[in-house]
Design a protein around this motif. Sequence first.
Motif, PDB file in Angstrom:
ATOM      1  N   LYS A  48      14.442 102.055  41.217  1.00 45.96           N
ATOM      2  CA  LYS A  48      15.245 102.278  42.421  1.00 45.96           C
ATOM      3  C   LYS A  48      15.214 103.766  42.723  1.00 45.96           C
ATOM      4  O   LYS A  48      15.450 104.590  41.848  1.00 45.96           O
ATOM      5  CB  LYS A  48      16.686 101.806  42.242  1.00 45.96           C
ATOM      6  CG  LYS A  48      17.505 101.957  43.520  1.00 45.96           C
ATOM      7  CD  LYS A  48      18.857 101.280  43.378  1.00 45.96           C
ATOM      8  CE  LYS A  48      19.617 101.242  44.670  1.00 45.96           C
ATOM      9  NZ  LYS A  48      19.935 102.518  45.246  1.00 45.96           N
ATOM     10  N   ILE A  98      27.463 100.113  47.007  1.00 42.97           N
ATOM     11  CA  ILE A  98      27.088  98.840  46.409  1.00 42.97           C
ATOM     12  C   ILE A  98      26.886  99.124  44.923  1.00 42.97           C
ATOM     13  O   ILE A  98      26.112  99.995  44.551  1.00 42.97           O
ATOM     14  CB  ILE A  98      25.790  98.294  47.033  1.00 42.97           C
ATOM     15  CG1 ILE A  98      25.936  98.120  48.552  1.00 42.97           C
ATOM     16  CG2 ILE A  98      25.371  96.998  46.363  1.00 42.97           C
ATOM     17  CD1 ILE A  98      26.979  97.134  48.967  1.00 42.97           C
ATOM     18  N   SER A 100      25.601  97.258  42.495  1.00 44.28           N
ATOM     19  CA  SER A 100      24.317  96.882  41.919  1.00 44.28           C
ATOM     20  C   SER A 100      23.524  96.005  42.878  1.00 44.28           C
ATOM     21  O   SER A 100      24.089  95.294  43.708  1.00 44.28           O
ATOM     22  CB  SER A 100      24.514  96.135  40.599  1.00 44.28           C
ATOM     23  OG  SER A 100      25.162  94.910  40.837  1.00 44.28           O
ATOM     24  N   PHE A 101      22.230  96.092  42.726  1.00 44.25           N
ATOM     25  CA  PHE A 101      21.300  95.213  43.413  1.00 44.25           C
ATOM     26  C   PHE A 101      20.642  94.361  42.336  1.00 44.25           C
ATOM     27  O   PHE A 101      20.496  94.796  41.196  1.00 44.25           O
ATOM     28  CB  PHE A 101      20.220  96.013  44.136  1.00 44.25           C
ATOM     29  CG  PHE A 101      20.704  96.740  45.355  1.00 44.25           C
ATOM     30  CD1 PHE A 101      20.561  96.176  46.609  1.00 44.25           C
ATOM     31  CD2 PHE A 101      21.285  97.991  45.252  1.00 44.25           C
ATOM     32  CE1 PHE A 101      20.999  96.850  47.738  1.00 44.25           C
ATOM     33  CE2 PHE A 101      21.722  98.672  46.369  1.00 44.25           C
ATOM     34  CZ  PHE A 101      21.573  98.097  47.620  1.00 44.25           C
ATOM     35  N   ARG A 102      20.236  93.161  42.696  1.00 47.25           N
ATOM     36  CA  ARG A 102      19.447  92.334  41.790  1.00 47.25           C
ATOM     37  C   ARG A 102      18.187  91.938  42.545  1.00 47.25           C
ATOM     38  O   ARG A 102      18.258  91.550  43.707  1.00 47.25           O
ATOM     39  CB  ARG A 102      20.229  91.098  41.351  1.00 47.25           C
ATOM     40  CG  ARG A 102      21.403  91.472  40.442  1.00 47.25           C
ATOM     41  CD  ARG A 102      22.190  90.282  40.000  1.00 47.25           C
ATOM     42  NE  ARG A 102      21.432  89.496  39.017  1.00 47.25           N
ATOM     43  CZ  ARG A 102      21.889  88.370  38.478  1.00 47.25           C
ATOM     44  NH1 ARG A 102      23.072  87.912  38.807  1.00 47.25           N
ATOM     45  NH2 ARG A 102      21.160  87.709  37.605  1.00 47.25           N
ATOM     46  N   ILE A 121      15.854  90.873  47.539  1.00 49.33           N
ATOM     47  CA  ILE A 121      16.746  91.970  47.163  1.00 49.33           C
ATOM     48  C   ILE A 121      18.158  91.487  47.462  1.00 49.33           C
ATOM     49  O   ILE A 121      18.542  91.351  48.625  1.00 49.33           O
ATOM     50  CB  ILE A 121      16.432  93.249  47.961  1.00 49.33           C
ATOM     51  CG1 ILE A 121      14.977  93.664  47.730  1.00 49.33           C
ATOM     52  CG2 ILE A 121      17.395  94.374  47.569  1.00 49.33           C
ATOM     53  CD1 ILE A 121      14.498  94.759  48.668  1.00 49.33           C
ATOM     54  N   TRP A 122      18.926  91.214  46.414  1.00 54.48           N
ATOM     55  CA  TRP A 122      20.258  90.621  46.554  1.00 54.48           C
ATOM     56  C   TRP A 122      21.314  91.671  46.238  1.00 54.48           C
ATOM     57  O   TRP A 122      21.195  92.431  45.283  1.00 54.48           O
ATOM     58  CB  TRP A 122      20.390  89.438  45.607  1.00 54.48           C
ATOM     59  CG  TRP A 122      21.682  88.698  45.718  1.00 54.48           C
ATOM     60  CD1 TRP A 122      21.931  87.609  46.514  1.00 54.48           C
ATOM     61  CD2 TRP A 122      22.895  88.949  45.010  1.00 54.48           C
ATOM     62  NE1 TRP A 122      23.225  87.191  46.339  1.00 54.48           N
ATOM     63  CE2 TRP A 122      23.851  88.001  45.423  1.00 54.48           C
ATOM     64  CE3 TRP A 122      23.274  89.899  44.065  1.00 54.48           C
ATOM     65  CZ2 TRP A 122      25.140  87.966  44.929  1.00 54.48           C
ATOM     66  CZ3 TRP A 122      24.566  89.873  43.575  1.00 54.48           C
ATOM     67  CH2 TRP A 122      25.487  88.903  44.000  1.00 54.48           C
ATOM     68  N   TYR A 123      22.339  91.704  47.072  1.00 48.66           N
ATOM     69  CA  TYR A 123      23.492  92.566  46.817  1.00 48.66           C
ATOM     70  C   TYR A 123      24.727  91.844  47.314  1.00 48.66           C
ATOM     71  O   TYR A 123      24.638  90.830  48.008  1.00 48.66           O
ATOM     72  CB  TYR A 123      23.341  93.935  47.505  1.00 48.66           C
ATOM     73  CG  TYR A 123      23.443  93.858  49.012  1.00 48.66           C
ATOM     74  CD1 TYR A 123      24.629  94.180  49.664  1.00 48.66           C
ATOM     75  CD2 TYR A 123      22.358  93.462  49.781  1.00 48.66           C
ATOM     76  CE1 TYR A 123      24.733  94.098  51.035  1.00 48.66           C
ATOM     77  CE2 TYR A 123      22.459  93.380  51.154  1.00 48.66           C
ATOM     78  CZ  TYR A 123      23.641  93.701  51.776  1.00 48.66           C
ATOM     79  OH  TYR A 123      23.745  93.606  53.145  1.00 48.66           O
ATOM     80  N   ASN A 136      18.096 102.318  50.735  1.00 48.85           N
ATOM     81  CA  ASN A 136      17.875 101.910  49.344  1.00 48.85           C
ATOM     82  C   ASN A 136      16.412 101.535  49.171  1.00 48.85           C
ATOM     83  O   ASN A 136      15.964 100.540  49.734  1.00 48.85           O
ATOM     84  CB  ASN A 136      18.763 100.712  48.996  1.00 48.85           C
ATOM     85  CG  ASN A 136      20.227 101.004  49.244  1.00 48.85           C
ATOM     86  OD1 ASN A 136      20.896 101.546  48.392  1.00 48.85           O
ATOM     87  ND2 ASN A 136      20.722 100.679  50.437  1.00 48.85           N
ATOM     88  N   LEU A 175      16.056  90.692  52.315  1.00 56.40           N
ATOM     89  CA  LEU A 175      17.309  91.356  51.961  1.00 56.40           C
ATOM     90  C   LEU A 175      18.397  90.311  52.113  1.00 56.40           C
ATOM     91  O   LEU A 175      18.507  89.669  53.160  1.00 56.40           O
ATOM     92  CB  LEU A 175      17.571  92.540  52.900  1.00 56.40           C
ATOM     93  CG  LEU A 175      18.889  93.275  52.711  1.00 56.40           C
ATOM     94  CD1 LEU A 175      18.946  93.931  51.335  1.00 56.40           C
ATOM     95  CD2 LEU A 175      19.064  94.317  53.808  1.00 56.40           C
ATOM     96  N   ASN A 177      22.538  89.438  51.600  1.00 63.14           N
ATOM     97  CA  ASN A 177      23.925  89.797  51.308  1.00 63.14           C
ATOM     98  C   ASN A 177      24.604  88.543  50.791  1.00 63.14           C
ATOM     99  O   ASN A 177      24.664  87.534  51.489  1.00 63.14           O
ATOM    100  CB  ASN A 177      24.631  90.324  52.559  1.00 63.14           C
ATOM    101  CG  ASN A 177      26.063  90.749  52.295  1.00 63.14           C
ATOM    102  OD1 ASN A 177      26.541  90.697  51.168  1.00 63.14           O
ATOM    103  ND2 ASN A 177      26.757  91.157  53.328  1.00 63.14           N
TER     104      ASN A 177
END
Length: 195
Positions: A48, A98, A100-102, A121-123, A136, A175, A177
Amino acid sequence: MSKKKRSKNKNQATTPAPSSMSHNPTGIPGYEILQYQKGKSENIYYKKIEYTLSTNFGFQDYDSKTLLTPVVSSFFIKAKEDVLRICTTAFVNQTQDILSFRLFYNYTLSNIGEPQISIYIWYYNIDNSATTYSVNSFDIYFKGESIVNFDMYGSVNMGETKIGVKNIKKVQVFLINGDPETSRGTTTTVQTHNS
């Protein structure tokens, strides 16, 4: 009145989850991509790239609750082993950081039948009313024959097969959410670089 005991059918078929598939409460298909850790040798990982930049893009009366499509570039690096590098940037509207992202990937076929990697890309952001977006960026690497294809035929587990990165023709990045569950995506063709 007598009660009957239920007998368990010992021959009942079960489909075990593949060992390399991590626990995934997000509901996203595929395998989790782990963040790069110095000293660890992984075939699939991401880095990242930290930004403190935020922008409103100059749009007036823009509905900031709408997710913006990620920017993505993907290419092969010819080194000792084949490497697929995916560079993607996600713009996230937020009033707070945010935490964390997964990242997840899934091997699929494109709409014209070409081998494709889908990146998710999950947040999780409860408050998406912000009028500015944070930047990001993620640098994602797949090396050699590291891509897992989990084969299912109906509900029968046919096992896992490994796919070489040189077979991938398309990359699609989404992406997502987690609250509310919305997503936007974009697709790119994989290019070849000789570095």
